[in-house]
Structure formats: C-alpha cells, structure tokens
Design a protein around this motif. Structure first.
Motif, mmCIF file in Angstrom:
data_model
loop_
_atom_site.group_PDB
_atom_site.id
_atom_site.type_symbol
_atom_site.label_atom_id
_atom_site.label_comp_id
_atom_site.label_asym_id
_atom_site.label_seq_id
_atom_site.Cartn_x
_atom_site.Cartn_y
_atom_site.Cartn_z
ATOM 1 N N ALA A 241 0.862 -1.187 0.000
ATOM 2 C CA ALA A 241 0.000 0.000 0.000
ATOM 3 C C ALA A 241 0.891 1.227 0.000
ATOM 4 N N GLY A 242 0.354 2.358 -0.429
ATOM 5 C CA GLY A 242 1.141 3.580 -0.487
ATOM 6 C C GLY A 242 0.269 4.806 -0.357
ATOM 7 N N GLY A 243 0.913 5.965 -0.416
ATOM 8 C CA GLY A 243 0.199 7.224 -0.362
ATOM 9 C C GLY A 243 -0.038 7.768 1.029
ATOM 10 N N PHE A 244 0.679 7.248 2.027
ATOM 11 C CA PHE A 244 0.505 7.721 3.403
ATOM 12 C C PHE A 244 1.407 8.925 3.651
ATOM 13 N N GLY A 476 19.156 1.915 5.611
ATOM 14 C CA GLY A 476 18.263 0.784 5.431
ATOM 15 C C GLY A 476 18.009 -0.006 6.693
ATOM 16 N N LEU A 477 17.658 -1.268 6.498
ATOM 17 C CA LEU A 477 17.353 -2.187 7.596
ATOM 18 C C LEU A 477 18.608 -2.991 7.936
ATOM 19 N N GLU A 494 11.867 2.493 -0.174
ATOM 20 C CA GLU A 494 11.805 3.610 0.761
ATOM 21 C C GLU A 494 12.477 3.177 2.058
ATOM 22 N N HIS A 495 12.966 4.158 2.813
ATOM 23 C CA HIS A 495 13.661 3.825 4.056
ATOM 24 C C HIS A 495 12.672 3.287 5.090
ATOM 25 N N CYS A 512 7.175 -0.637 7.664
ATOM 26 C CA CYS A 512 6.573 0.678 7.531
ATOM 27 C C CYS A 512 7.669 1.632 7.078
ATOM 28 N N ALA A 513 7.570 2.076 5.823
ATOM 29 C CA ALA A 513 8.651 2.829 5.208
ATOM 30 C C ALA A 513 8.119 4.136 4.629
ATOM 31 N N LYS A 514 8.226 5.192 5.406
ATOM 32 C CA LYS A 514 7.800 6.526 4.987
ATOM 33 C C LYS A 514 6.369 6.516 4.453
ATOM 34 N N THR A 515 6.178 6.585 3.139
ATOM 35 C CA THR A 515 4.824 6.707 2.588
ATOM 36 C C THR A 515 4.212 5.373 2.202
ATOM 37 N N GLY A 516 4.942 4.262 2.383
ATOM 38 C CA GLY A 516 4.447 2.974 1.914
ATOM 39 C C GLY A 516 4.533 1.872 2.944
ATOM 40 N N LEU A 517 3.769 0.812 2.684
ATOM 41 C CA LEU A 517 3.800 -0.408 3.474
ATOM 42 C C LEU A 517 4.367 -1.515 2.594
ATOM 43 N N TYR A 518 5.362 -2.251 3.103
ATOM 44 C CA TYR A 518 6.063 -3.278 2.339
ATOM 45 C C TYR A 518 6.184 -4.546 3.181
ATOM 46 N N ARG A 519 6.661 -5.621 2.541
ATOM 47 C CA ARG A 519 6.974 -6.834 3.289
ATOM 48 C C ARG A 519 8.061 -7.618 2.564
#
Length: 529
Positions: A241-244, A476-477, A494-495, A512-519
């Motif tokens: 997801a993005g746009g946060f 990064g991670l 994204e960081h 949880c990376a700035k404006t997006g959600l990743y996995r």
C-alpha cells in the motif's frame, strides 16, 4: 451461466485483486446446478425482547429493560432452512420483503466443482460477491467476523455496494460452503418505499490472486556469510500500500477462530491507525488515533506511533498528541496505562513492548511534540525508558541514558533489553541486563553506527527467535547478530522506519517505510506478542 476469464483489468474493486480466472453466476440456473445449490428465502420479523440497561462495565448488565430483536437467527451453518421458500436463481432480482424498514434472509449451500469451464478449481481462492439493494451482511459457514473499521466483506459495504468475502483460499472439489446473506432495506433512517432484491451474486475463482501493488528484488548489502541463513536468495520486497504521510508502529494481529491474521499500523502525521488484510484490503481501523486537541494543526505527528498486543490480545497504543499509553479493551473503551511520571506529563511515548510477565516497557522521546526538545509543553527534563508494572498500578523510570530513546526489544530469553537512539550524533544501540524485578542494569553500548553514511539515526527495532536484531539505521534495515556483528543491510524502495513480524509462521517482516507499506519473506521467525 459460467464464464472463464484470463486477463487482469485495471482498478481494484475489492480483494482479491484482478480479474478472476472463472466466475459462477449464482443468478443463473445452470451455474447454481454446477455448484449443487438451492437458494432459500425468508422474511425477517422485528419482535419485542427483554434486555438490560448499560451497567458499570459498559455492557448490558444493568436494570431490566425492553428492546427489540429480529427473528429468525439464520446465520448459523447448521440452521434448518428446509421449510423456507425455495426460490429460482433467475428470480433473485424479484422485489422481496415488506418495504420501509425491513430485513430478510437469503441462504444457499454451494459445493466446489472440479472445473468451472476449463478452469480447474483445486487449490484456488474463491470469493463470494453479492450486491443487494440496499445493504448486505454475509455469513460464511456460520461466521460473520467483525473488526473495527472493516469496510464491507461480511459487514455492510455501502449503499448498493458489492460485498466481497473470501470463502476459501485452498478450494477442493467437493468442498461444501454455506452462505447466509442478511438483506437490509435502506437507507434505514429514510424509511424507503422500495423493497429488497439481489442485483448480482457470483463465486469468483482466482488461481493466484494479486495482493501486492508491485514487487522488486531486495538490494542486499552482505557483510557476513551468516546473512544467508536469514535472507533467502532472490528475496523480494513487495509493496502492499502507499500514499501515506508517514507509516509507523506496525503490529500483526494473529489469526483467531473467526478472523484471519491482519496488520495494524500507524500514520502518526495523519492521526490514523490503518488495517491491512491478507487479501490486500486497506481500511481505517481508528481515526483520531493520538490526538483531538484544538491545536492539532501545530503538530507534525499528533497521532499514534507504536502499537503492540498484550497477553489477552488487547491493542496497546502510544499516543503522541495525548502524550500517553492506552490499552483498547474488548468493548472499545480506552484504559490509560501511563500519562505521567511523578506528576509530570510524559513527552510523547514512541515505541513499546511487553515482557512475558505482562509488564509494559516504552520509550518517551519528545518527537511527537511540535518543537521536539524545545517545545514549551515539555514537562520532563529527559527522555526516559519506562516500565508499567503487570498490574498497571506503577510507572517506573528505568533509564535516561539516551537523548532520543526509540526502538526497543527483549532478547528471546528476556535476559537482555535493547534500546536504540534517534540521535544523529550518537547512533547507538544500548543493551541492558534485565533484573528479576523487571528493572535494568549494567547498560552498555551494544552497537555503534554513528560513523555510518546516511542522514537517518536509529528508529524501530525488532528481534528474531535466534536473537538477531533488525534495526532501522542509516541507509536501510540493519541486521545485527546476537553477538553484535553487522551481518548485512536490506535496502528497499523507501527507508523503513519500523517493522512487525507477521503471517501465521512469523517469517514475514512487514516494513513501515515513509509513505508505503512493504513486506519481505525471511528464513527465521520473529519474536512477537
């Protein structure tokens, strides 16, 4: 009618995403015969009922009162509808019930066929989609899960909007599924003159349903061969997801009897908690998650930050703007766990973790205040790490060693406690020994990345079952072994600022990376509540 489909269409009407590989139209006779179904129908009556007024526990435990109920209760999988009216599939669009404020039930049992057209159903994901004029609630095999902020699925989606529910993720020919749909005439407060009817009802079959928006190969900076035991070859980072405005504080809520596992995460800048499901559905779980003050416009991050669960599965929230830690009870009420220390308001609780004995540990830098360290609202002269006793009656200050204490984690055996520092001039992880009374001692610098390139200091931190630390650091991670060796760094689109272990096996790290959600999928499961 049975239709097969093979290409994706743009847009995302609801999970799962993309065009289905096959569709069974439950408003067509041949399709209903294919799934061995028979629609049954019954009107609903509003009846007088006995109840109780609100008691001190906010539940109906007070004085006896009169109220209203409905009959029959027909959501249960084993409900006997054999005496109900059997209706032809082609008559689903017939206007039914009694107009104005009225309700009804539609029930059908479906059996997964071996094939739908040329599509072999074994192992597929199947969604039930229904559009009722005007609202619908859906029970699958006698269950109707309810989660705060849930938009559709088993609960009302909206006025004449499609309800979509995943009825199986691993379909097997011969599998029998019971569907019960509660129809509602609406808008209820409008007392409409029309009736209830089904506009469409389908079973949508997906060979490989899409969840991620995109995926990219993970950039791995490998520092030690031991990293190969953690990060699989060819690891990919999926964008969910993005746009946060800014994502933070994720927590995985594990699978329960009637709900799949899902992820909650904060957008502290937007004062929201979001919910992301395994089907890819994103919804607002809690609005005004951290602050409702009149001066909210002065805040950069007024909302919630860190989230976690206690032993009872209750959500615990760090609220920046309200400057407190709260627990959400099962009835939705918020219980304040900590908001002051020695009479002074906390700064802005940031991250948190429970110990196995039920004690809560949290960090309290001033990053949620509008002017951070120089904010006139600041009452404590330090940024502390605190402990709330298991009974919730005592708030203890454990250490003031760090300027901006942020991420925190226990070692798997809980002998050690780690805290990192958001301080661009001192990018360190501290390790403390955990005393028998839960306090900390013998704090030492466990890892120092002050000289590392990158403008970010240290943020979120998690740990896996072998004691490896995962730290949001410069670039990064960072993955650091239990012995303090830098094994490698994962660099994403994204960081990443905070993480949570998720999925049933705990091997997926949600970022949880700035404006997006990743996995990203890893090899070792993580420590989680």
């Amino acid at each position: 009618m049975v239709r097969a489909a093979h290409t994706d269409r743009p847009g995302r009407p609801g999970p799962p995403f993309g065009r289905p590989d096959a569709v069974v139209d439950l408003a067509a006779r041949d399709s209903v015969q294919l799934v061995k179904g028979q629609w049954r129908y019954h009107d609903v009556k509003i009846v007088d009922a006995d109840s109780r007024a609100v008691g001190p526990d906010l539940k109906p435990s007070g004085d006896p009162i009169k109220t209203y109920d409905y009959a029959p209760y027909a959501g249960a999988a084993d409900f006997d509808d054999s005496q109900w009216e059997a209706i032809d599939a082609i008559t689903l669009d017939q206007r039914r019930s009694t107009a104005k404020v009225c309700f009804n039930w539609y029930r059908i049992n479906v059996t997964i066929p071996e094939k739908v057209g040329n599509f072999e159903t074994a192992g597929s994901t199947v969604a039930f989609e229904i559009v009722i004029d005007d609202y619908a609630e859906v029970w699958v095999n006698g269950k109707m899960p309810r989660v705060l902020g849930q938009p559709g699925g088993p609960v009302i989606k909206g006025f004449n909007a499609p309800n979509r529910v995943i009825i199986t993720r691993n379909a097997q020919p011969g599998q029998r599924i019971q569907l019960a749909v509660f129809g509602i005439n609406g808008p209820i407060s409008y007392s409409p003159q029309n009736f209830i009817w089904i506009k469409s009802a389908t079973l949508d079959f997906y060979k490989a349903p899409k969840v991620a928006i995109s995926e990219t190969p993970a950039t791995i900076i490998r520092k030690d061969p031991a990293l190969d035991e953690i990060v699989p070859a060819g690891a990919k980072i999926e964008k969910l997801a993005g746009g946060f405005l800014f994502t933070e504080g994720p927590i995985w809520v594990p699978r329960m009897e009637d709900t799949d596992g899902y992820l909650l995460f904060s957008d502290p800048n937007n004062n929201l908690i979001y919910r992301w499901t395994q089907d890819g559905q994103l919804s607002i779980f809690l609005t005004k998650s951290g602050y409702r003050g009149m001066d909210i416009g002065e805040y950069g991050q007024p909302g919630s930050n860190g989230l976690t669960l206690d032993k009872q599965g209750r959500l615990t929230i760090n609220q920046h703007g309200n400057r407190r830690v709260v627990r959400m009870e099962k009835n939705g009420q918020l219980t304040i766990l900590a908001d002051r220390y020695e009479g002074r308001r906390l700064n802005s609780p940031n991250d948190l973790v429970y110990k196995s004995d039920g004690a809560l540990y949290f960090t309290d830098p001033p990053f949620g205040l509008p002017k951070f360290f120089d904010d006139p609202r600041k009452e404590l002269p330090y940024s502390g790490v605190f402990r709330v006793s298991p009974d919730g009656k005592q708030v203890q200050l454990l250490t003031t060693d760090l300027k901006g204490p942020n991420g925190l984690a226990f070692s798997p055996d809980e002998k050690y406690f780690y805290v990192d520092d958001w301080d661009t001039e001192k990018k360190i992880i501290m390790r403390y020994e955990v005393n028998s009374d839960g306090t900390l001692s013998n704090g030492k610098i466990f890892f120092d990345m002050t000289s590392a390139e990158g403008e970010d200091a240290l943020d979120g931190m998690k740990i896996d079952q072998k004691g490896n630390l995962y730290v949001s650091g410069p670039g990064g991670l960072w993955i650091i072994s239990a012995e303090g060796k830098h094994l490698g760094t994962i660099v994403g689109p994204e960081h990443p600022h905070n993480f949570a272990w998720g999925d049933d096996d705990g091997k997926t790290l949600y970022l949880c990376a700035k404006t997006g959600l990743y996995r990203i999928r890893l090899k070792i499961p993580g420590i989680r509540p």
